[in-house]
Write a protein that holds these residues in place. Sequence first.
Motif, PDB file in Angstrom:
ATOM      1  N   LYS A 140    -116.390  45.933  37.360  1.00 50.25           N
ATOM      2  CA  LYS A 140    -115.683  46.629  36.283  1.00 50.25           C
ATOM      3  C   LYS A 140    -116.452  46.631  34.961  1.00 50.25           C
ATOM      4  O   LYS A 140    -116.076  47.355  34.040  1.00 50.25           O
ATOM      5  CB  LYS A 140    -114.317  45.972  36.052  1.00 50.25           C
ATOM      6  N   LEU A 141    -117.511  45.834  34.875  1.00 51.22           N
ATOM      7  CA  LEU A 141    -118.271  45.782  33.629  1.00 51.22           C
ATOM      8  C   LEU A 141    -118.986  47.111  33.387  1.00 51.22           C
ATOM      9  O   LEU A 141    -119.438  47.750  34.331  1.00 51.22           O
ATOM     10  CB  LEU A 141    -119.331  44.674  33.696  1.00 51.22           C
ATOM     11  N   PRO A 142    -119.110  47.510  32.127  1.00 50.03           N
ATOM     12  CA  PRO A 142    -119.938  48.684  31.828  1.00 50.03           C
ATOM     13  C   PRO A 142    -121.370  48.425  32.302  1.00 50.03           C
ATOM     14  O   PRO A 142    -121.827  47.282  32.345  1.00 50.03           O
ATOM     15  CB  PRO A 142    -119.868  48.781  30.300  1.00 50.03           C
ATOM     16  N   LEU A 143    -122.089  49.491  32.635  1.00 50.57           N
ATOM     17  CA  LEU A 143    -123.406  49.378  33.253  1.00 50.57           C
ATOM     18  C   LEU A 143    -124.376  48.515  32.449  1.00 50.57           C
ATOM     19  O   LEU A 143    -125.072  47.677  33.019  1.00 50.57           O
ATOM     20  CB  LEU A 143    -124.011  50.765  33.486  1.00 50.57           C
ATOM     21  N   LYS A 144    -124.430  48.677  31.133  1.00 51.29           N
ATOM     22  CA  LYS A 144    -125.369  47.888  30.320  1.00 51.29           C
ATOM     23  C   LYS A 144    -125.023  46.404  30.367  1.00 51.29           C
ATOM     24  O   LYS A 144    -125.904  45.559  30.478  1.00 51.29           O
ATOM     25  CB  LYS A 144    -125.406  48.396  28.890  1.00 51.29           C
ATOM     26  N   GLN A 145    -123.731  46.073  30.286  1.00 52.51           N
ATOM     27  CA  GLN A 145    -123.322  44.676  30.356  1.00 52.51           C
ATOM     28  C   GLN A 145    -123.627  44.092  31.731  1.00 52.51           C
ATOM     29  O   GLN A 145    -124.121  42.970  31.853  1.00 52.51           O
ATOM     30  CB  GLN A 145    -121.832  44.537  30.052  1.00 52.51           C
ATOM     31  N   LYS A 146    -123.351  44.865  32.755  1.00 50.31           N
ATOM     32  CA  LYS A 146    -123.602  44.433  34.128  1.00 50.31           C
ATOM     33  C   LYS A 146    -125.095  44.188  34.346  1.00 50.31           C
ATOM     34  O   LYS A 146    -125.491  43.176  34.922  1.00 50.31           O
ATOM     35  CB  LYS A 146    -123.094  45.499  35.091  1.00 50.31           C
ATOM     36  N   THR A 147    -125.907  45.104  33.860  1.00 50.11           N
ATOM     37  CA  THR A 147    -127.355  44.993  34.024  1.00 50.11           C
ATOM     38  C   THR A 147    -127.880  43.738  33.344  1.00 50.11           C
ATOM     39  O   THR A 147    -128.636  42.966  33.929  1.00 50.11           O
ATOM     40  CB  THR A 147    -128.059  46.245  33.467  1.00 50.11           C
ATOM     41  N   THR A 172    -129.094  43.019  20.788  1.00 56.37           N
ATOM     42  CA  THR A 172    -128.309  43.917  21.636  1.00 56.37           C
ATOM     43  C   THR A 172    -128.081  43.285  23.007  1.00 56.37           C
ATOM     44  O   THR A 172    -126.977  43.338  23.545  1.00 56.37           O
ATOM     45  CB  THR A 172    -129.019  45.280  21.785  1.00 56.37           C
ATOM     46  N   VAL A 173    -129.122  42.675  23.551  1.00 57.73           N
ATOM     47  CA  VAL A 173    -128.997  42.002  24.848  1.00 57.73           C
ATOM     48  C   VAL A 173    -127.972  40.878  24.752  1.00 57.73           C
ATOM     49  O   VAL A 173    -127.087  40.751  25.604  1.00 57.73           O
ATOM     50  CB  VAL A 173    -130.356  41.448  25.328  1.00 57.73           C
ATOM     51  N   LYS A 174    -128.070  40.070  23.706  1.00 60.82           N
ATOM     52  CA  LYS A 174    -127.130  38.964  23.520  1.00 60.82           C
ATOM     53  C   LYS A 174    -125.700  39.479  23.383  1.00 60.82           C
ATOM     54  O   LYS A 174    -124.766  38.884  23.910  1.00 60.82           O
ATOM     55  CB  LYS A 174    -127.517  38.137  22.293  1.00 60.82           C
ATOM     56  N   SER A 175    -125.548  40.581  22.675  1.00 58.53           N
ATOM     57  CA  SER A 175    -124.225  41.176  22.507  1.00 58.53           C
ATOM     58  C   SER A 175    -123.654  41.637  23.844  1.00 58.53           C
ATOM     59  O   SER A 175    -122.491  41.349  24.167  1.00 58.53           O
ATOM     60  CB  SER A 175    -124.315  42.356  21.531  1.00 58.53           C
ATOM     61  N   HIS A 176    -124.458  42.351  24.635  1.00 58.03           N
ATOM     62  CA  HIS A 176    -124.001  42.792  25.961  1.00 58.03           C
ATOM     63  C   HIS A 176    -123.669  41.592  26.856  1.00 58.03           C
ATOM     64  O   HIS A 176    -122.660  41.600  27.564  1.00 58.03           O
ATOM     65  CB  HIS A 176    -125.056  43.658  26.649  1.00 58.03           C
ATOM     66  N   LEU A 177    -124.507  40.572  26.798  1.00 56.92           N
ATOM     67  CA  LEU A 177    -124.281  39.378  27.615  1.00 56.92           C
ATOM     68  C   LEU A 177    -123.009  38.657  27.189  1.00 56.92           C
ATOM     69  O   LEU A 177    -122.192  38.260  28.029  1.00 56.92           O
ATOM     70  CB  LEU A 177    -125.490  38.445  27.521  1.00 56.92           C
ATOM     71  N   HIS A 178    -122.817  38.533  25.885  1.00 53.27           N
ATOM     72  CA  HIS A 178    -121.606  37.878  25.367  1.00 53.27           C
ATOM     73  C   HIS A 178    -120.349  38.636  25.791  1.00 53.27           C
ATOM     74  O   HIS A 178    -119.372  38.037  26.262  1.00 53.27           O
ATOM     75  CB  HIS A 178    -121.681  37.778  23.840  1.00 53.27           C
ATOM     76  N   ARG A 179    -120.382  39.955  25.645  1.00 58.89           N
ATOM     77  CA  ARG A 179    -119.218  40.765  26.029  1.00 58.89           C
ATOM     78  C   ARG A 179    -118.953  40.682  27.534  1.00 58.89           C
ATOM     79  O   ARG A 179    -117.811  40.611  27.965  1.00 58.89           O
ATOM     80  CB  ARG A 179    -119.423  42.220  25.617  1.00 58.89           C
TER      81      ARG A 179
END
Length: 192
Positions: A140-147, A172-179
């Motif tokens: 269910k994660l958005p593609l960028k977060q999942k990646t 940006t990577v840290k933000s996606h990972l955190h989310r």
Amino acid sequence: MVCEDSQTIKEAKAGKESAFAQLIEKYMEKTYSVAYALTGNSEDAKDISQEAFLRVFRSLGTFNGKSSFNTWLHRIVINLCNDYYRQKLRFKFMFWHKDDEDAPERNIETLFMPKSMDNNPRDKASESELNEKLNNAISKLPLKQKTVFILKNFNGLLIKNIAQTLGCTEGTVKSHLHRACRKLQEELRMFL
């Protein structure tokens, strides 16, 4: 070149087939692992891995060594996986299972299983349920977060390498990972 494979790459650029074969041998498992984690399908992951190396072969002359070969290759694989999603117009994420002979030697349960669980049937049922819930939550994660989550947690890439691979900042990577982690925690609240 920044790359630890600079001599091998130089030889491969010069047309030495054995040098290119060394690159394939060294990076095929990592390439397959990323493609498998992002597609959830062994056959598609094999196809994407093969296509990635075809693209590397065709464009190796353009590789300038400003990033590592590994980062460049990951970018190609991720782009191919993005193409895969656009073509298929579907997204199904499925982590490898113990009975999948083609799967890498990794198992997602080890990341989130409580250390005190015994191997009794009730705990195995709970483990199976957790694995299913986790697979569903990650899907269910958005593609960028999942990646980002997959590259960090299943391929062991550093934040800076993920940023290079995705062409974005470390922030940006840290933000996606955190989310991603926050969403997974919310989805798996009763198991953690």
